[in-house]
Design an enzyme around this catalytic site. Sequence first.
Site, PDB file in Angstrom:
ATOM      1  N   GLU A  14       0.794  -1.218   0.000  1.00 19.00           N
ATOM      2  CA  GLU A  14       0.000   0.000   0.000  1.00 19.00           C
ATOM      3  C   GLU A  14       0.831   1.274   0.000  1.00 19.00           C
ATOM      4  OE1 GLU A  14      -3.340   0.033  -0.280  1.00 19.00           O
ATOM      5  OE2 GLU A  14      -3.178  -2.141  -0.500  1.00 19.00           O
TER       6      GLU A  14
ATOM      7  N   SER B 148     -60.167 -12.250  16.082  1.00 20.29           N
ATOM      8  CA  SER B 148     -60.729 -12.480  17.423  1.00 20.29           C
ATOM      9  C   SER B 148     -59.675 -12.623  18.506  1.00 20.29           C
ATOM     10  CB  SER B 148     -61.611 -13.736  17.396  1.00 20.29           C
ATOM     11  OG  SER B 148     -62.736 -13.529  16.572  1.00 20.29           O
TER      12      SER B 148
END
Length: 719
Positions: free
Chosen positions: A137, A406
């Site tokens: 890098e 219900s």
Amino acid sequence: MHNKPNFPRKRRQPSRLIEIDAWIDSSIWRFFHAVAIWWEGVTIVSRKMRARGFNRILVELACEGLTLGLAGFVLLLALAQPAIRMTRNGLPQETNYSVLFLDKHGDEIGRRGVMRAAAVPIDEMPDNFVKAVLATEDRRFFDHFGIDFIGLVRAMTVNAQAGGVVQGGSTLTQQLAKNLFLSNERSLDRKIKEAFLALWLESHLTKRQILSMYLDRAYMGGGTFGAAAAAEFYFGKNIRDVSLAEAAMLAGLFKAPAKYAPHINLPAARARANEVLTNMVQAHFLTEGQVIAARRHPATAIDRSSTPSPDYFLDYAFDEVQRIAKKYGLKQRNFIARTTIDMNLQKLADESVEYHLRQFGKTYKVGEAAMVVLASDGSVRAIVGGRDYGVSQFNRATKALRQPGSSFKVYVYATAMQQGMTPRDTIVDSPITIGRWSPQNYGRSFHGRVTLATALARSLNVPAVKLYQKVGFANTVKTAKAMGIESPLRGDKTMALGTSEVTVMDQATAYTVFANGGMDAHRHAIEQLMDGDGKVVWDARRDLPPHHRVLSKQATKYMNEMLVGVTENGTARRAQLSMTRVGGKTGTTQSYRDGWFVGFTGNYVGAVWFGNDSFAPTNKLTGGSLPAMTWQRFMEAAHKNIELKPIPYIDDPFPAGRKTVADSGEGAAPPAATQPLSRKAQEVLATIADRLEAIKPLDPEQLASADANTGDAAPARTQ
């Protein structure tokens, strides 16, 4: 005629204005005269200093350079303003959460958020890994001040020779600046900001700090951030223990994590690792002989494709971690979360839902289901958010709003019990019209005067509406909210029949009040939150508020008796268990779009929903069919080999000689309930097994000698 005497005329004095005017005129003359003399002197000096020939060219160039330099400085100052604003408050704080989840036994079950492990000091990083990163890098990292002009020229030359971009010119500091402050967009504006931010980092941090921060925050594929997390994800190792081949593969990820991730494209990852090894040789960090073993034996990532993960539960738990962190002001972003999930129950829930969808889905024309299981103390034990997480990540258990039918009536009846009514009180089941709405029972028939217990067991609609009017709309909403419903409730005239949408999690939470003796549920999926060092920063037992009573003991007793009657004499008979009495309520919505069953024992509460994502009607699916059958199959296995708890306030909770329960699987055997060992227990048993294998077998002569010494003793009695 007399002549006037001639008096001498008085002489007029000069005005002061004339003096002032004269002073002004003389001053102006003297000023300009002085300027003329000064200018003449300057001219004389300039004539003496005037460059001629080649010297004049140098002077002109210097003057133009100063002019352009001043203009350039102003331009740079303007371009640096965005970077100055970004760094006004120093380094940005981490905003993304990283959570490692453990089950109730302490075993790892998955991760959510960015995958970031605890930061490892640069001194503890493997030397080969640090060299691999620098060689690939930024080889001149310790020589430049954030912008490497030499490296930039070299990269431009290589790219020009190759006819494309094969080498980048950004320094490691510039990459860190991009990771911390900027996005990945490719633009001149971003590169300018990146350069200024790199200079700011170099002026405020040491080289070692910059390198350490870069290795800890860079994205490395697979959802991981930082070398430590990547080493654990790809190789199952601590970053301190990676080999040279593994270090090279990790270092190769910084350029293009998605392209070189070894769990996605292992050949590309190995080829990239080979390039990294070459870079280390070219940078004179290692010799060719030192890297030859790593070339011949490249690294291999562990296979995570077959690792089971309770993804719907993890999504829900991750949201809860973020809520806790914000509510309690936790500054950390990396957590280890001990959850409440029981993986054995989770597997049972997944199996029960999938079994009934596979067996009866086509018959009932139903394609999806959801299920939530809570312990009586409100801890979430299992979540099934859908049939297949790989196909749809939408969590139907916690986010889908569906009409409960219900199964919502329990809040009306609970409000009535709280107001002093009893299950033996009666109500007339007869036609009623409210405005233009005339509710009907399921069979479009009426039953006259019935008790509240009978009306609830048979799930009669008209009595529920009349009771709803009697107890009050607002009171019913208040009761439902107090019991744990978090979804917005409309509170209109039809809400008693379950027309106001709720989630499966809401229903499970509210019904837990019945299993908890009328106390609130305190629903929670997180037991503890720990930081990266294992320090507990939040504990449910310590930080959650104390339980408070929602329903009185008498109201809870009445409700539990009625809900047990629903499963034994009403619409939910298919939910009965062989070892304990259960309570619950079914729910079916208009056009059979949704089927519900929410039930509970003294140990667990389970809410089950079946339906279609498109809201398409099913083939007459009711809450007493697939939902109750799924609940029964799960609970029958979940209650084996555990200490049974009674439903509060009911008589004879564990009756002897229970009759055979309804078969929910057409003769198929229920799933086996296993009691999993924790990881520590498994490690202890594995250690014992290894030691037993390492023991040398006794010589036959030694055994014979031992038998002779002990004599013919009687064998020991076994139990």
